[in-house]
Each structure stands twice: as C-alpha cells, then as structure tokens.
Design a protein around this motif. Structure first.
Motif, PDB file in Angstrom:
ATOM      1  N   ALA A  35     -11.548  -1.164  -3.876  1.00  0.00           N
ATOM      2  CA  ALA A  35     -10.777  -0.003  -3.415  1.00  0.00           C
ATOM      3  C   ALA A  35     -10.407  -0.108  -1.941  1.00  0.00           C
ATOM      4  N   ASP A  36     -11.266  -0.676  -1.127  1.00  0.00           N
ATOM      5  CA  ASP A  36     -10.927  -0.794   0.292  1.00  0.00           C
ATOM      6  C   ASP A  36      -9.682  -1.651   0.493  1.00  0.00           C
ATOM      7  N   SER A  37      -9.489  -2.632  -0.363  1.00  0.00           N
ATOM      8  CA  SER A  37      -8.276  -3.454  -0.287  1.00  0.00           C
ATOM      9  C   SER A  37      -7.037  -2.645  -0.654  1.00  0.00           C
ATOM     10  N   ALA A  38      -7.189  -1.704  -1.580  1.00  0.00           N
ATOM     11  CA  ALA A  38      -6.055  -0.854  -1.956  1.00  0.00           C
ATOM     12  C   ALA A  38      -5.652   0.039  -0.796  1.00  0.00           C
ATOM     13  N   ILE A  39      -6.626   0.535  -0.060  1.00  0.00           N
ATOM     14  CA  ILE A  39      -6.336   1.395   1.084  1.00  0.00           C
ATOM     15  C   ILE A  39      -5.604   0.599   2.161  1.00  0.00           C
ATOM     16  N   ILE A  40      -6.068  -0.602   2.425  1.00  0.00           N
ATOM     17  CA  ILE A  40      -5.423  -1.437   3.438  1.00  0.00           C
ATOM     18  C   ILE A  40      -4.029  -1.865   2.960  1.00  0.00           C
ATOM     19  N   THR A  41      -3.874  -2.089   1.660  1.00  0.00           N
ATOM     20  CA  THR A  41      -2.558  -2.386   1.102  1.00  0.00           C
ATOM     21  C   THR A  41      -1.593  -1.241   1.397  1.00  0.00           C
ATOM     22  N   LEU A  42      -2.049  -0.019   1.192  1.00  0.00           N
ATOM     23  CA  LEU A  42      -1.217   1.147   1.485  1.00  0.00           C
ATOM     24  C   LEU A  42      -0.844   1.201   2.970  1.00  0.00           C
TER      25      LEU A  42
ATOM     26  N   ILE B  37       7.345  -5.737  -2.248  1.00  0.00           N
ATOM     27  CA  ILE B  37       6.642  -5.052  -1.160  1.00  0.00           C
ATOM     28  C   ILE B  37       5.155  -4.957  -1.462  1.00  0.00           C
ATOM     29  N   ILE B  38       4.811  -4.503  -2.647  1.00  0.00           N
ATOM     30  CA  ILE B  38       3.400  -4.379  -3.037  1.00  0.00           C
ATOM     31  C   ILE B  38       2.732  -5.751  -3.056  1.00  0.00           C
ATOM     32  N   PHE B  39       3.401  -6.727  -3.651  1.00  0.00           N
ATOM     33  CA  PHE B  39       2.841  -8.073  -3.743  1.00  0.00           C
ATOM     34  C   PHE B  39       2.637  -8.676  -2.360  1.00  0.00           C
ATOM     35  N   GLY B  40       3.611  -8.501  -1.461  1.00  0.00           N
ATOM     36  CA  GLY B  40       3.467  -9.011  -0.095  1.00  0.00           C
ATOM     37  C   GLY B  40       2.307  -8.367   0.631  1.00  0.00           C
ATOM     38  N   ALA B  41       2.138  -7.070   0.462  1.00  0.00           N
ATOM     39  CA  ALA B  41       1.023  -6.370   1.110  1.00  0.00           C
ATOM     40  C   ALA B  41      -0.318  -6.850   0.560  1.00  0.00           C
ATOM     41  N   ILE B  42      -0.390  -7.051  -0.746  1.00  0.00           N
ATOM     42  CA  ILE B  42      -1.651  -7.524  -1.346  1.00  0.00           C
ATOM     43  C   ILE B  42      -1.953  -8.952  -0.892  1.00  0.00           C
ATOM     44  N   LEU B  43      -0.942  -9.798  -0.826  1.00  0.00           N
ATOM     45  CA  LEU B  43      -1.159 -11.159  -0.315  1.00  0.00           C
ATOM     46  C   LEU B  43      -1.694 -11.124   1.111  1.00  0.00           C
ATOM     47  N   LEU B  44      -1.146 -10.227   1.915  1.00  0.00           N
ATOM     48  CA  LEU B  44      -1.608 -10.098   3.296  1.00  0.00           C
ATOM     49  C   LEU B  44      -3.046  -9.603   3.357  1.00  0.00           C
ATOM     50  N   VAL B  45      -3.387  -8.638   2.530  1.00  0.00           N
ATOM     51  CA  VAL B  45      -4.771  -8.133   2.482  1.00  0.00           C
ATOM     52  C   VAL B  45      -5.724  -9.269   2.127  1.00  0.00           C
TER      53      VAL B  45
ATOM     54  N   ILE C 290      -1.483  -6.825  12.025  1.00  0.00           N
ATOM     55  CA  ILE C 290      -2.366  -6.818  10.859  1.00  0.00           C
ATOM     56  C   ILE C 290      -3.654  -6.031  11.078  1.00  0.00           C
ATOM     57  N   ILE C 291      -3.879  -5.565  12.285  1.00  0.00           N
ATOM     58  CA  ILE C 291      -5.099  -4.827  12.599  1.00  0.00           C
ATOM     59  C   ILE C 291      -5.020  -3.427  11.997  1.00  0.00           C
TER      60      ILE C 291
END
Length: 170
Positions: A17-24, A46-54, A95-96
């Motif tokens: 879940a913490d990854s989902a919050i950071i994705t948001l 957009i979602i995929f790019g954010a998840i890759l970054l997380v 990214i911080i």
C-alpha cells in the motif's frame, strides 16, 4: 478499470500500500509539473510510469522489469526505460516524497475509503502514530545522529537525543 490495472501490476511486483500512495504522489506531481490531465488515452502510461518510478526509487538493488513484459504483449524493456526516462523528465527529476506529503496523502486516501464504506485494515495509522512516525523521521534526518552512527560511536548528546526520540515514539 484503473484499480484492476494497478492490482495486476502490484501483484506482479508484490508491491504494498505504501507504494500505491507514492504512486499517487508521482501521478499528481506529473499532472501539476507537465500540466497533463488523465484521460482514456493516457491513463495507462501515466500509472505505469509512476509505478515503474516507485519500483526504481524504492529498490536498493538493480530492478528487473521482465515480469512486466510478460503482462503486456507489445512492451519491451526498452519501452519501459523510455517511459521511465520521459516520466522523470516531466516531473523534473523530483522523486523525493517528504514524510509530510506521504502522511497527507495517506490520511486523504483513508478518509476517502471511509466515506465510501471500503474495507480498511485494523492497524490504520492514527494521528498519534503519525506524530510518532514524524518524530522518528526527524531523528533519522538529524545529521549528527547519522554521523555518529556511521563512525560507530555516539556521543552522550547523541544517546540523549536517541532516548528522547524513543520516549516520543512510545
């Protein structure tokens, strides 16, 4: 649709879940920095790019995204690298995610779930625990604490500061 997509990606990489919050946080940052709106033609990227970054930011080891190639027929590792690079450029490599931002999004999502009668875990972070996490975060960010712990020795002041932090946490 978005929830199912995210669930598939999170299951493939066993994200929490913490990854989902950071994705948001990253998605909102992209929308603000690049002045982009989410629409039916771009939401997956957009979602995929954010998840890759997380995944990249949250991992201490080299990350292999071959798992994702199995989920998508026409996506290569090169495509994912390009998406990640472009996403980073659009958010100006910011990214911080400070603890205060994370906490704000956490409580927003928790309230949203409550308003919609969604099932929530019993161990939710309440305001008191949030203050404790913030106190611990400040202690970790203290330069003298890190200097002492890197050298393998702590001064009496460092030990008093550490004890004070433990008192705040308990």
């Amino acid at each position: 649709m978005i929830l199912r997509f995210m669930h598939t990606l999170f299951s493939a990489k066993r994200l929490h879940a913490d990854s989902a919050i950071i994705t948001l946080v990253y998605v909102k940052r992209l929308m603000k920095c690049a002045d982009i709106n989410i629409c039916p033609t771009n939401w997956k990227r957009i979602i995929f790019g954010a998840i890759l970054l997380v995944i990249q930011v949250g991992s201490n080891v080299a990350v292999c995204n071959k798992d994702f190639c199995k989920l998508f027929d026409n996506v290569t590792l090169l495509d994912m690298d390009e998406l990640l690079k472009y996403f980073l450029e659009l958010i100006a490599h910011n990214i911080i995610v400070p603890a205060s931002v994370y906490t704000r999004y956490y409580f927003y999502l928790r309230n949203l779930a409550f308003w919609h009668d969604l099932r929530l875990p019993y161990y939710l972070l309440d305001r008191e625990r949030a203050w404790n996490v913030q106190a611990f975060s400040r202690m970790e960010q203290d330069e003298e604490f890190h200097t002492g712990s890197k050298n393998g020795s702590l001064s009496a002041d460092d030990l008093i500061r550490l004890q004070h932090a433990k008192d705040v946490l308990s």
